[in-house]
Design an enzyme around this catalytic site. Structure first.
Site, short mmCIF file in Angstrom:
data_model
loop_
_atom_site.label_atom_id
_atom_site.label_comp_id
_atom_site.label_asym_id
_atom_site.label_seq_id
_atom_site.Cartn_x
_atom_site.Cartn_y
_atom_site.Cartn_z
CD GLN A 21 36.13 50.24 32.19
OE1 GLN A 21 36.04 51.25 32.88
NE2 GLN A 21 36.07 49.03 32.70
CG ASN A 32 26.37 48.39 31.88
OD1 ASN A 32 27.02 47.60 31.21
ND2 ASN A 32 26.44 49.69 31.66
CE LYS A 33 32.75 48.59 34.19
NZ LYS A 33 33.43 47.56 35.02
NE ARG A 91 36.17 47.22 28.85
CZ ARG A 91 35.46 47.61 27.80
NH1 ARG A 91 35.99 47.74 26.59
NH2 ARG A 91 34.17 47.89 27.92
N GLY A 92 34.42 43.77 28.21
CA GLY A 92 33.11 43.97 27.59
C GLY A 92 32.46 42.59 27.47
CG ASP A 126 28.80 43.46 32.08
OD1 ASP A 126 28.68 44.70 31.99
OD2 ASP A 126 29.81 42.84 31.72
O1 MRU Z 1 34.61 45.81 33.23
P1 MRU Z 1 34.27 45.91 31.77
O2 MRU Z 1 35.05 46.96 31.07
O3 MRU Z 1 34.32 44.58 31.08
O4 MRU Z 1 32.74 46.38 31.79
C1 MRU Z 1 32.05 46.48 30.57
C2 MRU Z 1 30.68 47.01 30.70
O5 MRU Z 1 30.18 47.26 31.76
C3 MRU Z 1 29.90 47.13 29.42
O6 MRU Z 1 28.95 48.15 29.50
C4 MRU Z 1 29.16 45.80 29.13
O7 MRU Z 1 30.01 44.72 29.27
C5 MRU Z 1 28.58 45.80 27.77
S1 MRU Z 1 29.81 45.76 26.51
C6 MRU Z 1 29.03 45.70 25.02
#
Ligand code: MRU
Length: 366
Positions: free
Chosen positions: A208, A259-260, A59-60, A249
């Protein structure tokens, strides 16, 4: 908390690889098991890569981009037909991978880059095409690490001395191919003695922050305090946050940033309390084809992620739930966007376009 490393593994997340190409397969660190268990998985088909992305084992945004690139390489390596039928197989792989998670643009970006490599090699013999695809995915992995180190150094200059940094989700070594974006900036600043502590929002519903960010920072010896997401206003109002740093993202041409889920709320709070709000992301997270945040597709995930914690229901199993995985922070709430090409500031329409142009010129110089 004591980690339980896998056989022969006893390394912190910075030294540990979140993803690696190994013997015609992809080795991933399964992030759904952290922090309790450090367990690796070997993925041997494009379907397995897609499933690992959907399930958040990898993920990320930057990491799922590289995972998808390895997925395309894997499809080529495992293809048992001739060179002519490879094209059809790669188009199938492309479809499967692109449809795993819609918000992070890195995923589509990486898959399309792999398809370009394929199109540039399709006249060659099958073995050479495969080698080129594997090499291209490996290069993306290497580039990601370098970009994070670079943006980390640039962004570290922006932090005040003894900074108390608030972050959400995990934008660290685990979310990338090493060092991290938001946490990469923190790491670079910490190594220069500029970070006093990090506030980690737990990041409901998937946690996370409490599972991954806390683990990364504690393993590295960077002071971290965990808070639940609804405590951010309290610590900002009581003067305990100097800067907010998050990952991204997808960043639209005008700086609007997905973003998240919860990032937007933090940005509004930071604005009210006059606390700088920084976004750290590689240029591959920027989508100049999208004028503003309204066009960014938001992923909605399974309701049970909200209904349960650690596999146990914390509410009535039949309750209706809304579970958007991301939200969009308007560019006007963002103090700066830190990329490996430089730092963009408002108006983002101009500054992001300038950085894009700079990237083109740097590529032409090679
Ligand atoms: O759902 P996830 O855990 O993939 O979400 C990740 C995020 O929102 C991160 O902040 C983003 O992807 C940047 S990771 C360097």
């Amino acid at each position: 908390m004591r980690m339980r490393p896998g056989a022969g593994e006893n390394k912190g997340p910075v030294a540990m690889k979140s993803i690696e190409w190994q013997e015609n397969g992809v080795k991933i660190l399964d992030q759904t098991r952290l922090p309790g268990e450090v367990r690796y998985r070997w993925l041997s088909s494009v379907e397995q890569v897609a499933e690992a992305i959907k399930r958040l084992e990898v993920r990320g945004a930057p990491l799922i981009g590289v995972a998808a690139a390895y997925g395309v390489a894997l499809a080529a390596v495992k293809h048992s037909g001739d060179r002519e039928s490879l094209r059809k197989e790669l188009l199938r792989a492309r479809e499967i991978l692109i449809n795993t998670r819609p918000t992070a643009v890195n995923l589509r970006w990486a898959v399309e880059r792999m398809m370009q490599v394929y199109h540039g090699s399709s006249h060659l013999d099958l073995d050479t095409i495969r080698k080129r695809l594997v090499a291209a995915a490996r290069q993306m992995e290497e580039d990601d690490l370098q970009q994070n180190r670079c943006l980390g150094e640039l962004g570290a200059d922006l932090l005040p001395a003894d900074a108390r940094v608030l972050t959400i989700c995990n934008a660290g070594a685990l979310a990338t191919c090493g060092h991290g974006t938001a946490l990469g900036l923190v790491r670079s600043a910490f190594s220069r003695g500029r970070v006093k502590k990090v506030w980690a929002c737990e990041t409901r519903p998937v946690l996370q922050g409490s599972r991954l960010t806390v683990w990364e920072l504690m393993e590295d010896g960077i002071p971290v305090t965990l808070i639940t997401d609804n405590m951010a206003g309290y610590i900002m109002r009581s003067g305990q946050v100097d800067v907010v740093v998050t990952g991204a993202d997808r960043i639209a041409a005008n700086g609007d940033t997905a973003n998240k889920i919860g990032t937007y709320g933090l940005a509004v709070l930071a604005h009210y309390h006059r606390i700088p709000f920084l976004v750290a992301a590689p240029f591959s997270s920027i989508d100049l084809s999208i004028p503003g945040g309204d066009e960014i597709p938001i992923e909605f995930r399974d309701a049970d992620e909200v209904r349960k914690i650690g596999g146990l229901f914390i509410t009535l199993p039949q309750v209706e739930v809304l579970n958007p995985a991301f939200d969009v922070t308007p560019g006007e709430l963002i103090t700066g966007i830190v990329t490996e090409r430089g730092i963009a500031r408002a108006p983002y329409l101009n500054s992001l376009a300038d950085l894009n142009q700079k990237g083109r010129e740097d590529t032409n110089d090679l």
